[in-house]
Write a protein that holds these residues in place. Structure first.
Motif, mmCIF file in Angstrom:
data_model
loop_
_atom_site.group_PDB
_atom_site.id
_atom_site.type_symbol
_atom_site.label_atom_id
_atom_site.label_comp_id
_atom_site.label_asym_id
_atom_site.label_seq_id
_atom_site.Cartn_x
_atom_site.Cartn_y
_atom_site.Cartn_z
ATOM 1 N N MET A 1 39.223 19.816 20.549
ATOM 2 C CA MET A 1 38.193 19.030 19.861
ATOM 3 C C MET A 1 38.725 17.643 19.515
ATOM 4 N N ILE B 1 28.512 3.439 15.296
ATOM 5 C CA ILE B 1 28.196 4.792 14.825
ATOM 6 C C ILE B 1 28.937 5.824 15.662
ATOM 7 N N LEU B 2 28.891 5.642 16.987
ATOM 8 C CA LEU B 2 29.565 6.610 17.867
ATOM 9 C C LEU B 2 31.065 6.609 17.603
ATOM 10 N N GLU C 1 37.760 10.995 23.309
ATOM 11 C CA GLU C 1 36.889 10.551 24.405
ATOM 12 C C GLU C 1 35.675 9.815 23.862
ATOM 13 N N VAL C 2 35.073 10.382 22.797
ATOM 14 C CA VAL C 2 33.896 9.738 22.202
ATOM 15 C C VAL C 2 34.251 8.340 21.707
ATOM 16 N N MET D 1 38.466 15.612 22.575
ATOM 17 C CA MET D 1 37.071 15.255 22.840
ATOM 18 C C MET D 1 36.613 14.131 21.925
ATOM 19 N N SER D 2 37.047 14.168 20.659
ATOM 20 C CA SER D 2 36.702 13.081 19.742
ATOM 21 C C SER D 2 37.303 11.771 20.224
ATOM 22 N N PHE E 1 16.269 2.208 25.052
ATOM 23 C CA PHE E 1 17.605 2.067 24.447
ATOM 24 C C PHE E 1 17.692 2.860 23.156
ATOM 25 N N LEU F 1 27.470 11.922 26.652
ATOM 26 C CA LEU F 1 27.932 10.959 27.657
ATOM 27 C C LEU F 1 26.793 10.548 28.579
ATOM 28 N N TYR G 1 33.104 10.157 33.664
ATOM 29 C CA TYR G 1 33.158 10.810 32.355
ATOM 30 C C TYR G 1 32.502 12.180 32.406
ATOM 31 N N GLU H 1 29.858 6.124 34.560
ATOM 32 C CA GLU H 1 29.908 6.972 33.374
ATOM 33 C C GLU H 1 29.560 8.414 33.737
ATOM 34 N N THR I 1 26.363 13.829 19.661
ATOM 35 C CA THR I 1 27.745 13.719 19.178
ATOM 36 C C THR I 1 27.910 14.441 17.848
ATOM 37 N N MET J 1 28.000 18.023 18.483
ATOM 38 C CA MET J 1 29.283 18.363 19.088
ATOM 39 C C MET J 1 30.347 18.562 18.019
ATOM 40 N N LEU J 2 30.347 17.666 17.034
ATOM 41 C CA LEU J 2 31.395 17.737 16.011
ATOM 42 C C LEU J 2 31.250 18.970 15.140
ATOM 43 N N PHE K 1 38.264 19.196 31.194
ATOM 44 C CA PHE K 1 38.181 19.886 29.906
ATOM 45 C C PHE K 1 37.794 21.350 30.103
ATOM 46 N N VAL L 1 23.695 9.858 19.509
ATOM 47 C CA VAL L 1 24.226 10.107 18.164
ATOM 48 C C VAL L 1 24.009 11.566 17.760
ATOM 49 N N LEU M 1 31.774 8.394 14.368
ATOM 50 C CA LEU M 1 31.606 9.842 14.557
ATOM 51 C C LEU M 1 32.843 10.423 15.234
ATOM 52 N N LEU N 1 25.133 0.911 17.443
ATOM 53 C CA LEU N 1 25.250 2.205 18.126
ATOM 54 C C LEU N 1 26.712 2.493 18.472
ATOM 55 N N ARG O 1 38.430 17.847 12.607
ATOM 56 C CA ARG O 1 38.633 19.056 13.407
ATOM 57 C C ARG O 1 40.117 19.367 13.571
ATOM 58 N N LEU P 1 36.726 6.326 22.761
ATOM 59 C CA LEU P 1 36.950 5.422 23.898
ATOM 60 C C LEU P 1 35.625 5.009 24.519
ATOM 61 N N ASN P 2 34.719 5.985 24.586
ATOM 62 C CA ASN P 2 33.409 5.721 25.160
ATOM 63 C C ASN P 2 32.657 4.688 24.324
ATOM 64 N N LEU Q 1 28.876 17.323 24.264
ATOM 65 C CA LEU Q 1 29.591 16.094 24.638
ATOM 66 C C LEU Q 1 29.070 15.568 25.973
ATOM 67 N N GLY R 1 35.485 13.139 13.719
ATOM 68 C CA GLY R 1 35.863 14.370 14.399
ATOM 69 C C GLY R 1 37.370 14.471 14.553
#
Lengths: 102, 168
Positions: free
Chosen positions: A32, A15-16, A38-39, A35-36, B5, B36, B59, B55, B16, B19-20, B67, B13, A19, A12, A27, A41-42, B32, A23
Motif C-alpha cells: 500500500m 488533492i491527489l 505511485e499516486v 501504491m501511495s 475534466f 489512474l 501506469y 498513462e 483514490t 483505495m486508501l 503489482f 479523487v 491523498l 486536483l 498505511r 508521482l502520478n 488504483l 496513504g
C-alpha cells in the motif's frame, strides 16, 4: 469550449498528491505504501500536464514521460525489495522493519 | 470539455480515497487502476492525448501488472486458495465497475463530440517527440540508463536465496 482553469488543474493535482501522502503515512502495508507513492508521482505528472496545457508547450509532457520512466524503475526495484523483505520477515508490515540493525 | 475534466477529476479523487481505505490489497489495486484511468481521461481533456495513452499503457497496464504479479506471488501456499475465494465474492467489483462505467460514458461522449477537444490547448504528439529528441535528448539517455539500472537491480533482488545458493 473554455479551457480548464489552471487553478482547478493544480487543485486536483494537489488533492491527489495529499491523498497519496496521507496513504504513505497512514498505511502500514508495504505494498500500500508503494501504491501511495505511485499516486503521488502520478499527481506530480498531472501538475506538469496542467502546466503544459496552460502554456501550450510540449515541455510539460516531456517531463511527464520522464516521471513515467522513473516511476517504472522505482516500482520494479521497490517490488523486488518487498519480495525480499517478505521472505526475510514473513510480513509486509513496515513496523516489522524497525528491528533492522545497521 | 470542462465538465468532463471535473467529472473525471472527481472520479480520480473518489477512487483514490476508496483505495486508501481498503483493507485488502487487491481491492485497493482495483481502485488504483480506476484512479489512474480517470487521470488518463483528465489528461485527454487537458489536450494531452499522447500522455493519456501512455498513462493507460504504462501506469494502468505495465506497473499495475507488476503489482498484481507480486501480490499474487506473496500469497503462496494454503492461504492463497481461501483468499482467492474471498476476493471473488460478488460485490467487490461493483465500486470500481461503477466508477469505470462513468469514465467509459465520458470517453464515448468526448470521442463523439470530437475535434473541438483537441484544438484548445492541445499539444500534439509530434511536438512532444520533437522536444523529446531535440533539446531533451540527454535526458532520454539518462532515463534509459535509469531503466537499465532498475532492470539490473530488480533482477538482482528478485532472486530466491535458495536459488542463489544453488548457483554459488
Amino acid at each position: 469550449m473554455a479551457e480548464v482553469p489552471l487553478r482547478d488543474g493544480l487543485l486536483l493535482a494537489g488533492i491527489l498528491f495529499s491523498l497519496g501522502l496521507t496513504g504513505l503515512l497512514v498505511r502500514r502495508n508495504l505494498i500500500m505504501v508503494l501504491m501511495s507513492l505511485e499516486v503521488m508521482l502520478n499527481a506530480a505528472g498531472l501538475a506538469f500536464i496542467v502546466a503544459a496545457a496552460r502554456w501550450h508547450q510540449a515541455d510539460g509532457q516531456v517531463m511527464f514521460l520522464f516521471i513515467l520512466a522513473m516511476a517504472a524503475a522505482e516500482v520494479a526495484v521497490g517490488l523486488a525489495l518487498v519480495r525480499q523483505i517478505y521472505e526475510r520477515f514473513r510480513s509486509l508490515d513496515v513496523d516489522a522493519l524497525s528491528a533492522m540493525k545497521g | 470539455m470542462n465538465f468532463a475534466f471535473y467529472i473525471s477529476g472527481a472520479v480520480a479523487v473518489i477512487a483514490t480515497l476508496l483505495m486508501l481505505t481498503r483493507v485488502n490489497v487487491v481491492h485497493a489495486l482495483l481502485y488504483l487502476i480506476v484512479s489512474l484511468l480517470a487521470v488518463a481521461v483528465v489528461f485527454y481533456t487537458l489536450g494531452a492525448p499522447f500522455a493519456a495513452a501512455l498513462e493507460v499503457i504504462v501506469y494502468a497496464g505495465a506497473i499495475m501488472v507488476l503489482f498484481i504479479f507480486v501480490v499474487m506471488m506473496l500469497n503462496l501456499g494454503d492461504r492463497a486458495a481461501a483468499m482467492e475465494r474471498q476476493w471473488l465474492t460478488p460485490g467487490i467489483w461493483r465500486g470500481p465497475a461503477v466508477l469505470a462505467v462513468v469514465l467509459i460514458l465520458e470517453m464515448v461522449y468526448l470521442l463523439r463530440s470530437d475535434a473541438a477537444i483537441l484544438s484548445t490547448g492541445a499539444v500534439d504528439p509530434q511536438a512532444v517527440a520533437i522536444a523529446l529528441f531535440g533539446p531533451y535528448l540527454i535526458c532520454v539517455e539518462l532515463a534509459s540508463m535509469l531503466l537499465l539500472a532498475g532492470l539490473v537491480g530488480a533482477y538482482h533482488l528478485g532472486f530466491h536465496k535458495a536459488e542463489r545458493r544453488a548457483r554459488a
